[in-house]
Design an enzyme around this catalytic site. Sequence first.
Site: not given
Lengths: 319, 391
Positions: B293, B343
Amino acid sequence: MNEAEQQAFEQEIYAFVGEVVYPVTPAPDDVNESMIRHWCEVLGETNPAYLDQDWAADSARGHIIAPPAMMYVWGQEGFQVTTGRAANAQSNLVETFNRHGFTGVLGTNVKQEYFREVGVGDNIAVQMVIDNISERKMTSRGPGYFFETLATFTNRDGETVGTQRFKVLKFIPQEQPAAAASDDGKLETPTRIASVRGHDNGWWWDAVDAGKVLIQRCTSCQTLRHPPRPMCHECQSMEWDSIESTLDGEVLSFTCVRHPQVPGYPKDPICAVIRLAEGTNLVSNVVGCEFEDMAIGMKVKGVVEQVDEKTALPQFYPA
Amino acid sequence: MVANVKDKAVIVGVGNTRFSKESGVSELNLAVQAVKAACDDAGLHPSAIDGFATFTMDANDEIEVARTLGVGDITFWGRSHYGGGAATGSLHQAVMAVATGMAECVAVFRALNGRSGHRFSAGVSEGVMTADIIHWGWYMPYGLLTPASWVAMFTQRWMELTSVTKDAFFEVAHATREYAVNNPNAFFYQRPFDRAEYDAARMICDPLQLFDCCQESDGASCVIVTTPERARDLKQPGVSVRGVAQAAAADQEQMTSFYREEFAAIPEMEIAARNCYEMADLTPDDIDAAVIYDAFSPIVLWQLEAWNFCGFGESGDFVLDGALRPDGRLPTNTHGGQLSEAYIHGVNGIVEATRLVRGSSLNQPAKDVNHALVTSGVGIPTGGALLGKLD
């Protein structure tokens, strides 16, 4: 504007980059005391280095200097600006924007740099070029482009006194939402976003309003805790009182919040995690020093201040 | 004792919408597109779905997604909280539902108009009225309003403790950018950059500059999770969930755990890593590639340490040795990551990790990828998953 039109338009405006707006142009008047005095009076500037001959004579320089920020003043055009003036690269660029619908104009920022002092009797020449034009940006005012002019100021010996960058947004105006107004119709100045006050935290903020920073304490095992919570994490007691912090502290970490800028806040606030002498941590602002002077481990001292019309907050200074 | 769901649920389909800065459509539209794409990839009709898992932050009701897609009866829905911490958290929900028989075929999705709608960079200033509003009240008045500002506070201290420099941040950003250059769905497709451009970009919150920060994107991603038995009959090679875990560590706040004795740390991710490895009976040496991440470049480094690919403070040297690159120890964020692809709150990362195990990434490493790691966001309650080939 479709993609091909936009490309053609951008080719047209980007061709202006590097174009000279004014060649080196000496000011009509030499640097003089009367002009300095008028300028200081309007700006509320009282520095004796600019205004007081006797004081200046005794100073390290031995004479009056002009305020550095005045460098742009000396070459300003006079009354002719209201009656029309000759076209130049900048007016042609603006005209090109206008023709394509970018009629909105907003001076967004000015950045001056000073390299040399200027005294009475000198003469300041200015030269200006179109320094850069941004890519197309979507701004809150509407789609547009930022262009920046670079003015360079030189003295009689041709030495650079300072520079000024002036950034302008040309945009396609969009309808703006009505400004927030209070009941009496006056515009409200934005303030910092306040903490919501509930059962568990309201008392803490009420104390800040009264000028104090408190730390919650378990009355059963004496453990301090922050932020306030209804139960002690050590002994599960729900009984508590509080002590007042001396606001002596040490910086554990910090950052400068540069982007985005939020209405109601100072530009580039420094935020820090501070370990208070009592042992709990507090997030707050460090003020009274430059970001470059910040360091992990630095000692700070806090005080509750009224930071805007509605907000009191602890603020920390280098100790 | 780790509850073991090893190999009891399998990812059989993946789907992304187009990622953009302005989708021009509703978040529901994006959600159903992604779920449909994942169904098509699996060779399943949407009516095969009987469960959903997503984020508490997702604006789409499961029943709306279901009736829009033509999904029939549903017997499971579960949501994970804490922003990007829910990426593998949603997968966790799906795996538990499938492993226990509460549902047979669960769609894990996340859909957002993260650029044209509510932007993360707008921070918590824009009318976010949630149960944790009081929590944000400890930070808002001081200007500490955005994810970048919270992560910057951790980063500054971590750099001081470890002496890791921005050279390592750049390497993370540059490695993912090089991957994105080959990915047509990435924001930075065919747009490489160099150190000069990285250094010249504006400061957001010291020490984070523009290219240390992820995109703000419109789009959706989905993966379909079902039983191993059913997976064997489907179109794509199954990608089995070997291990999946969620964790919040002591004294945790959302993004602002500044009150721990040492706050430049992510103990919650260490717990998730330990439990995942134990459940999967794998070690870091078994992991061939990763999707880590990357809301901000430094958080990739912390996770490399938390997942034991290197020790505390060693992640800088680890990445500077080329570990994240195609021929490196751990090719990472091969889709371009959230820094350079889009994102989508980490669910695009689950899509990519699945592809890595299938062998179908656009930047597939030359070596055999038997196991891939995928993680959730950090600073919040978080988690991760270890994926492997279905036997």
